[in-house]
Design a protein around this motif. Structure first.
Motif, PDB file in Angstrom:
ATOM      1  N   PHE A  61     -11.834   4.304 -17.874  1.00 47.35           N
ATOM      2  CA  PHE A  61     -11.734   4.027 -16.438  1.00 47.35           C
ATOM      3  C   PHE A  61     -10.287   4.008 -15.949  1.00 47.35           C
ATOM      4  N   ILE A  62      -9.419   3.412 -16.750  1.00 45.93           N
ATOM      5  CA  ILE A  62      -8.033   3.205 -16.321  1.00 45.93           C
ATOM      6  C   ILE A  62      -7.137   4.246 -16.995  1.00 45.93           C
ATOM      7  N   THR A  63      -6.681   5.210 -16.227  1.00 47.69           N
ATOM      8  CA  THR A  63      -5.765   6.229 -16.739  1.00 47.69           C
ATOM      9  C   THR A  63      -4.508   6.255 -15.874  1.00 47.69           C
ATOM     10  N   ARG A  64      -3.436   6.750 -16.454  1.00 48.84           N
ATOM     11  CA  ARG A  64      -2.179   6.811 -15.716  1.00 48.84           C
ATOM     12  C   ARG A  64      -2.265   7.785 -14.536  1.00 48.84           C
ATOM     13  N   LYS A  65      -3.032   8.855 -14.714  1.00 49.39           N
ATOM     14  CA  LYS A  65      -3.180   9.824 -13.628  1.00 49.39           C
ATOM     15  C   LYS A  65      -3.891   9.192 -12.438  1.00 49.39           C
ATOM     16  N   ARG A  66      -4.992   8.503 -12.690  1.00 48.81           N
ATOM     17  CA  ARG A  66      -5.727   7.845 -11.608  1.00 48.81           C
ATOM     18  C   ARG A  66      -4.873   6.769 -10.947  1.00 48.81           C
ATOM     19  N   THR A  67      -4.124   6.040 -11.772  1.00 49.93           N
ATOM     20  CA  THR A  67      -3.270   4.989 -11.218  1.00 49.93           C
ATOM     21  C   THR A  67      -2.193   5.581 -10.321  1.00 49.93           C
ATOM     22  N   THR A  68      -1.590   6.694 -10.735  1.00 55.04           N
ATOM     23  CA  THR A  68      -0.558   7.346  -9.925  1.00 55.04           C
ATOM     24  C   THR A  68      -1.118   7.793  -8.580  1.00 55.04           C
ATOM     25  N   ILE A  69      -2.325   8.337  -8.595  1.00 53.86           N
ATOM     26  CA  ILE A  69      -2.962   8.777  -7.347  1.00 53.86           C
ATOM     27  C   ILE A  69      -3.218   7.581  -6.432  1.00 53.86           C
ATOM     28  N   LEU A  70      -3.705   6.480  -7.007  1.00 53.71           N
ATOM     29  CA  LEU A  70      -3.980   5.287  -6.211  1.00 53.71           C
ATOM     30  C   LEU A  70      -2.690   4.694  -5.631  1.00 53.71           C
ATOM     31  N   ILE A  71      -1.612   4.722  -6.409  1.00 46.20           N
ATOM     32  CA  ILE A  71      -0.332   4.223  -5.909  1.00 46.20           C
ATOM     33  C   ILE A  71       0.137   5.067  -4.725  1.00 46.20           C
ATOM     34  N   PHE A  72       0.032   6.385  -4.861  1.00 47.19           N
ATOM     35  CA  PHE A  72       0.432   7.286  -3.767  1.00 47.19           C
ATOM     36  C   PHE A  72      -0.398   7.009  -2.514  1.00 47.19           C
ATOM     37  N   LEU A  73      -1.705   6.870  -2.686  1.00 41.52           N
ATOM     38  CA  LEU A  73      -2.576   6.604  -1.534  1.00 41.52           C
ATOM     39  C   LEU A  73      -2.272   5.243  -0.907  1.00 41.52           C
ATOM     40  N   SER A  74      -1.938   4.265  -1.728  1.00 38.02           N
ATOM     41  CA  SER A  74      -1.636   2.931  -1.187  1.00 38.02           C
ATOM     42  C   SER A  74      -0.378   2.971  -0.329  1.00 38.02           C
ATOM     43  N   TRP A  75       0.624   3.726  -0.746  1.00 35.96           N
ATOM     44  CA  TRP A  75       1.849   3.848   0.049  1.00 35.96           C
ATOM     45  C   TRP A  75       1.594   4.602   1.350  1.00 35.96           C
ATOM     46  N   VAL A  76       0.888   5.707   1.261  1.00 37.30           N
ATOM     47  CA  VAL A  76       0.600   6.502   2.471  1.00 37.30           C
ATOM     48  C   VAL A  76      -0.241   5.679   3.444  1.00 37.30           C
ATOM     49  N   GLY A  77      -1.311   5.063   2.936  1.00 39.01           N
ATOM     50  CA  GLY A  77      -2.194   4.277   3.799  1.00 39.01           C
ATOM     51  C   GLY A  77      -1.497   3.069   4.403  1.00 39.01           C
ATOM     52  N   SER A  78      -0.650   2.395   3.604  1.00 40.65           N
ATOM     53  CA  SER A  78       0.042   1.197   4.089  1.00 40.65           C
ATOM     54  C   SER A  78       1.012   1.532   5.216  1.00 40.65           C
ATOM     55  N   PHE A  79       1.774   2.598   5.059  1.00 43.35           N
ATOM     56  CA  PHE A  79       2.747   2.937   6.097  1.00 43.35           C
ATOM     57  C   PHE A  79       2.082   3.569   7.317  1.00 43.35           C
ATOM     58  N   PHE A  80       0.946   4.230   7.110  1.00 43.86           N
ATOM     59  CA  PHE A  80       0.193   4.711   8.270  1.00 43.86           C
ATOM     60  C   PHE A  80      -0.304   3.527   9.093  1.00 43.86           C
ATOM     61  N   LEU A  81      -0.794   2.492   8.400  1.00 44.76           N
ATOM     62  CA  LEU A  81      -1.251   1.293   9.095  1.00 44.76           C
ATOM     63  C   LEU A  81      -0.089   0.599   9.798  1.00 44.76           C
ATOM     64  N   ALA A  82       1.105   0.636   9.183  1.00 49.74           N
ATOM     65  CA  ALA A  82       2.267  -0.030   9.758  1.00 49.74           C
ATOM     66  C   ALA A  82       2.725   0.621  11.065  1.00 49.74           C
ATOM     67  N   VAL A  83       2.601   1.948  11.156  1.00 51.36           N
ATOM     68  CA  VAL A  83       3.061   2.642  12.375  1.00 51.36           C
ATOM     69  C   VAL A  83       1.936   2.844  13.378  1.00 51.36           C
ATOM     70  N   SER A  84       0.712   2.512  13.001  1.00 48.59           N
ATOM     71  CA  SER A  84      -0.430   2.761  13.881  1.00 48.59           C
ATOM     72  C   SER A  84      -0.331   2.071  15.245  1.00 48.59           C
ATOM     73  N   PRO A  85       0.248   0.849  15.357  1.00 50.85           N
ATOM     74  CA  PRO A  85       0.344   0.244  16.691  1.00 50.85           C
ATOM     75  C   PRO A  85       1.125   1.102  17.676  1.00 50.85           C
ATOM     76  N   MET A  86       2.236   1.707  17.210  1.00 51.74           N
ATOM     77  CA  MET A  86       3.021   2.555  18.108  1.00 51.74           C
ATOM     78  C   MET A  86       2.374   3.905  18.344  1.00 51.74           C
ATOM     79  N   VAL A  87       1.629   4.393  17.338  1.00 53.17           N
ATOM     80  CA  VAL A  87       0.997   5.710  17.456  1.00 53.17           C
ATOM     81  C   VAL A  87      -0.178   5.665  18.422  1.00 53.17           C
ATOM     82  N   PHE A  88      -0.971   4.600  18.349  1.00 53.95           N
ATOM     83  CA  PHE A  88      -2.212   4.541  19.107  1.00 53.95           C
ATOM     84  C   PHE A  88      -2.129   3.726  20.394  1.00 53.95           C
ATOM     85  N   SER A  89      -0.982   3.120  20.659  1.00 53.36           N
ATOM     86  CA  SER A  89      -0.836   2.358  21.901  1.00 53.36           C
ATOM     87  C   SER A  89       0.597   2.440  22.400  1.00 53.36           C
TER      88      SER A  89
END
Length: 344
Positions: A152-180
């Motif tokens: 279940f736990i592989t370095r490849k899967r973990t790397t993908i999840l880390i990348f998605l967490s950074w992209v998703g987190s910063f998208f959420l951070a800028v969303s107030p200015m983007v959508f309002s």
């Protein structure tokens, strides 16, 4: 690291506010000293963590990757977020007037530092919450399903999840200015940080409320899930400990139980969760009070800076809870002693 230090729904504060941190010159000096020490502690602790994880093969694992991601997020707070507050407060003491941009929100000036620093603090706090959640999931699998851990736990899967967490987190951070267009960023005189605020409207429109409420919903959901999973994992560890005693007495061995290293790692992640939850709780209280119409200017300062100090806690927790990390950090910081030991 948000209802992160820079993502709270604060009303625009007047520059004339006299908060507990800044009413006297002595308080201002102590506040700046605290901020400077926090910068050094954050940089030192997280650079040590990165050096140990990157330079030690033992930590080239999924858990090590996640700890490195957490250290990078904390480093960003020490490199970008806190220094801006130091600059603003030192400028205020030396020039006896705050920088012009601290008196206006980001919609009223061509370039506002908070347009960059605000989302960085918010994004890094989201990354921290997400990473602690992923660490908890990773350790819970190792404890609850030890035979399936490697599949279940592989370095490849973990790397993908880390990348998605950074992209998703910063998208959420800028969303107030983007959508309002009604939401801006400002340097708040209460928290002494970059916060989300209204642009030119006197009260929050319903759309702005809905967008900003994404932050506490995200934070509380992940933190709540993390706490629950940790409770389940720690309860399972207690059961395994009882079984180990029984098996030791009957001299029966089994391979279906988690290893001692997995159990210790799970306890370390549990400690991380407790530390982050403790630092985030004042922010949670402040959010509720703010929604109910309370300003709580002095409390907002302590709430945001307690959260900011979490950026330097992790290396202390690793050093106390993880003997391997402690030894590697000691060798890194005391190379001469390591050489003398080798010669001996």
């Amino acid at each position: 690291m948000i209802e992160t230090g820079s993502t709270m729904m604060l009303d625009r504060a007047e520059p004339a506010h006299c908060t507990v941190c800044c009413c006297t010159l002595a308080n201002k000096i102590l506040m700046v000293l605290f901020m400077v020490l926090l910068i050094f502690a954050t940089l030192f602790g997280n650079l040590v963590t990165l050096a140990v994880v990157v330079g030690t093969k033992h930590f080239h694992t999924s858990q090590g990757y996640l700890k490195a991601s957490l250290a990078v997020a904390d480093l960003a707070v020490g490199i970008f977020v806190v220094p801006l507050s130091v600059y603003a407060e030192v400028h205020l003491m030396v020039a006896e007037s705050a920088p012009e941009w601290t008196s206006n929100n980001s919609q009223l000036v061509n370039f506002h530092p908070c347009n960059i620093i605000g989302p960085i603090f918010a994004g890094c706090t989201f990354v921290s919450i997400t990473t602690i959640f992923l660490l908890t999931i990773e350790r819970s699998i190792a404890v609850l399903r030890p035979l399936h851990k490697d599949s279940f736990i592989t370095r490849k899967r973990t790397t993908i999840l880390i990348f998605l967490s950074w992209v998703g987190s910063f998208f959420l951070a800028v969303s107030p200015m983007v959508f309002s267009s009604e939401i801006a960023l400002e340097y708040n005189s209460c928290s002494r940080m970059c916060n989300y605020a209204l642009g030119t409207i006197g009260e929050f429109p319903s759309q702005a409320w809905n967008i900003l409420l994404l932050f506490p919903a995200f934070d509380f959901t992940l933190l709540g899930s993390t706490v629950v999973i940790n409770i389940i994992s720690l309860s399972s560890i207690r059961q395994h400990s009882k079984h180990r005693k029984t098996l030791a007495e009957t001299e029966i061995q089994t391979t279906s139980n988690p290893t001692f290293s997995d159990i210790k790692a799970a306890k370390t992640i549990g400690t991380l969760t407790v530390a982050f939850t403790a630092s985030f709780t004042p922010i949670a209280v402040f959010v509720v009070g703010n929604v109910l119409g309370n300003k709580w200017c002095n409390f907002s300062f302590f709430a945001f800076w307690i959260l900011a100090t979490n950026s330097c806690w992790n290396v202390i927790i690793y050093s106390v809870r993880d003997q391997k990390f402690r030894l590697c950090a000691h060798k890194l910081l005391m190379p001469s002693q390591r050489q003398n030991t080798t010669k001996t």
